[in-house]
Scaffold this active site. Structure first.
Site, PDB file in Angstrom:
ATOM      1  N   SER A  12      48.937  41.806  27.094  1.00 39.74           N
ATOM      2  CA  SER A  12      48.249  41.366  25.870  1.00 39.74           C
ATOM      3  C   SER A  12      48.639  42.197  24.666  1.00 39.74           C
ATOM      4  CB  SER A  12      46.726  41.511  26.012  1.00 39.74           C
ATOM      5  OG  SER A  12      46.260  40.785  27.089  1.00 39.74           O
ATOM      6  N   HIS A  38      49.725  35.724  24.135  1.00 41.05           N
ATOM      7  CA  HIS A  38      50.832  35.645  25.092  1.00 41.05           C
ATOM      8  C   HIS A  38      51.760  34.507  24.675  1.00 41.05           C
ATOM      9  CE1 HIS A  38      49.155  38.342  28.221  1.00 41.05           C
ATOM     10  NE2 HIS A  38      48.023  37.960  27.694  1.00 41.05           N
ATOM     11  N   HIS A  69      48.241  34.596  34.618  1.00 34.36           N
ATOM     12  CA  HIS A  69      47.097  35.246  35.249  1.00 34.36           C
ATOM     13  C   HIS A  69      46.456  34.284  36.229  1.00 34.36           C
ATOM     14  CE1 HIS A  69      47.593  36.975  31.196  1.00 34.36           C
ATOM     15  NE2 HIS A  69      47.259  38.115  31.775  1.00 34.36           N
ATOM     16  N   TYR A 112      43.367  34.022  36.672  1.00 35.17           N
ATOM     17  CA  TYR A 112      42.156  33.423  36.083  1.00 35.17           C
ATOM     18  C   TYR A 112      42.476  32.171  35.287  1.00 35.17           C
ATOM     19  CZ  TYR A 112      43.463  35.903  31.770  1.00 35.17           C
ATOM     20  OH  TYR A 112      44.146  36.367  30.681  1.00 35.17           O
ATOM     21  N   GLU A 113      43.759  31.956  34.967  1.00 35.98           N
ATOM     22  CA  GLU A 113      44.122  30.719  34.274  1.00 35.98           C
ATOM     23  C   GLU A 113      44.149  29.544  35.248  1.00 35.98           C
ATOM     24  OE1 GLU A 113      47.380  31.282  31.105  1.00 35.98           O
ATOM     25  OE2 GLU A 113      47.608  33.041  32.392  1.00 35.98           O
ATOM     26  N   ALA A 118      46.925  45.587  29.389  1.00 31.63           N
ATOM     27  CA  ALA A 118      45.764  46.173  28.734  1.00 31.63           C
ATOM     28  C   ALA A 118      44.712  46.318  29.821  1.00 31.63           C
ATOM     29  CB  ALA A 118      45.269  45.253  27.627  1.00 31.63           C
ATOM     30  N   MET A 162      43.048  42.402  34.693  1.00 33.75           N
ATOM     31  CA  MET A 162      43.103  41.092  35.357  1.00 33.75           C
ATOM     32  C   MET A 162      44.531  40.625  35.626  1.00 33.75           C
ATOM     33  SD  MET A 162      40.255  39.275  32.980  1.00 33.75           S
ATOM     34  CE  MET A 162      38.745  40.141  32.494  1.00 33.75           C
ATOM     35  N   SER A 163      45.455  41.579  35.690  1.00 38.86           N
ATOM     36  CA  SER A 163      46.852  41.164  35.913  1.00 38.86           C
ATOM     37  C   SER A 163      47.523  42.130  36.878  1.00 38.86           C
ATOM     38  CB  SER A 163      47.592  41.157  34.572  1.00 38.86           C
ATOM     39  OG  SER A 163      47.695  42.475  34.055  1.00 38.86           O
ATOM     40  N   ASN A 221      39.882  49.454  25.922  1.00 43.58           N
ATOM     41  CA  ASN A 221      38.425  49.541  25.714  1.00 43.58           C
ATOM     42  C   ASN A 221      37.861  50.368  26.851  1.00 43.58           C
ATOM     43  OD1 ASN A 221      39.239  46.912  27.249  1.00 43.58           O
ATOM     44  ND2 ASN A 221      37.177  47.385  27.983  1.00 43.58           N
ATOM     45  N   HIS A 247      37.602  40.336  23.811  1.00 44.06           N
ATOM     46  CA  HIS A 247      39.067  40.212  23.771  1.00 44.06           C
ATOM     47  C   HIS A 247      39.579  40.708  22.420  1.00 44.06           C
ATOM     48  CE1 HIS A 247      42.967  38.867  25.025  1.00 44.06           C
ATOM     49  NE2 HIS A 247      43.082  37.976  24.057  1.00 44.06           N
TER      50      HIS A 247
HETATM   51  N1  HPA Z   1      38.123  44.632  32.281  1.00 44.21           N
HETATM   52  C1  HPA Z   1      39.033  43.801  32.825  1.00 44.21           C
HETATM   53  N2  HPA Z   1      40.185  43.509  32.246  1.00 44.21           N
HETATM   54  C2  HPA Z   1      40.456  44.086  31.072  1.00 44.21           C
HETATM   55  C3  HPA Z   1      39.569  44.964  30.447  1.00 44.21           C
HETATM   56  C4  HPA Z   1      38.337  45.253  31.079  1.00 44.21           C
HETATM   57  O1  HPA Z   1      37.488  46.024  30.594  1.00 44.21           O
HETATM   58  N3  HPA Z   1      40.140  45.352  29.284  1.00 44.21           N
HETATM   59  C5  HPA Z   1      41.350  44.741  29.220  1.00 44.21           C
HETATM   60  N4  HPA Z   1      41.545  43.968  30.294  1.00 44.21           N
END
Ligand code: HPA
Length: 276
Positions: free
Chosen positions: A34, A65, A87, A89-90, A117, A215-216, A239, A251
């Site tokens: 990301s 992306h 991903h 989740y997609e 990220a 998530m990747s 974060n 996001h």
């Molecule tokens: N959790 C899951 N996936 C993420 C996060 C998070 O806090 N930050 C960036 N991708």
């Protein structure tokens, strides 16, 4: 009929299609997370191929992306770079998420740099930190190698004890030190998403040894190890994970932090690539 093609046949078709546009064989693969796709702008003699044009390639759907494969020169090396990844989740199965890694292998790479990220779980981390991935925990509940094993792609039960190459990690540490870039190190836990974690989940992840969550990456790295590719992974801590600060996750925050870290991240990757 397409459904009846084996994975190896699909990989061959995708690689053959890409190879037609290439003058040089790539040596190194790069998967950019990301907001980090900007590295693509630094390739010279770049060939850009939209995912939608490549046979059997999925198409990525997330904001931030781009969805294209770039092949070109970076710091004196020929690289193949994914601008945007797939991903689970997609809605893609793990084998689709991992498909481009196998295509990169068919194009000739034997080293892969993956970036993402991630949310910081280790309390000593701060948003904006770069973390060398020392290992991962796959909590997605999926594995790209499920199903009949095609021996030409790799062994049935691949070893994962050096999934993030010790050699490349020590190289990354010395390059970062030389360049004066601070690099943290830790365990990445891969979850399915797309909802962020609950604070209770984060406490659990910390208890099982995770330093960052995202998530990747895990499916790609499993496929890379299966294919005999040496992997280096770097997370941008975008974060702090859920419950660690008194604020909701978004996001937007992930994108803002990666934006802020971009130039340091680019500097690190460009210094690393010639040494890989
Ligand atoms: N959790 C899951 N996936 C993420 C996060 C998070 O806090 N930050 C960036 N991708």
């Amino acid at each position: 009929m397409q459904q009846q093609l084996s994975q190896s046949a699909k990989i061959r078709e995708a690689a053959d299609y890409i190879r037609r546009s290439l003058r040089k064989q790539p040596q190194i693969g790069l998967i950019l997370g990301s907001g980090l796709g900007v590295l693509g702008d630094h390739l010279t003699e770049a060939v850009v191929i939209p995912y939608r044009d490549i046979p059997h390639f999925p198409i990525s759907t997330v904001e931030g992306h781009a969805g294209e494969l770039m092949i070109g020169e970076l710091a004196g090396r020929t690289v193949v770079l994914m601008r945007g990844r797939f991903h689970m989740y997609e809605g893609y199965g793990p084998e689709l998420t991992a498909f481009p890694v196998r295509v990169m292998k068919a194009l000739g790479i034997d080293r892969l740099l993956v970036t993402n990220a991630a949310g910081g779980i280790n309390a000593s981390f701060a948003p904006g930190d770069l973390m060398l991935i020392s290992d991962h925990i796959n909590l997605t509940g999926r594995n790209p190698l499920v199903g009949p094993n095609e021996e030409e792609l790799g062994v049935r039960f691949p070893d994962m004890s050096d999934a993030y190459s010790r050699r490349l990690r020590s190289l990354a540490k010395s390059v970062a030190a030389e360049q004066g870039i601070e690099l943290r190190e830790g365990v990445y836990v891969g979850v399915l998403g797309p909802s962020y974690e609950t604070p209770a989940e984060i406490r659990m992840l910390r208890a099982i040894g995770a330093d960052a969550v995202g998530m990747s990456t895990v499916a790609e790295v499993i496929a890379a190890n299966h294919a005999g590719i040496e992997v280096l992974g770097i997370s941008c801590i975008s974060n702090m994970a859920a419950g660690m600060l008194d604020q909701p996750l978004s996001h937007q925050e992930v994108m803002e932090t990666t934006e802020r870290v971009k130039s340091r991240f680019l500097h690190l990757v460009k210094s690393l690539v010639p040494q890989l």
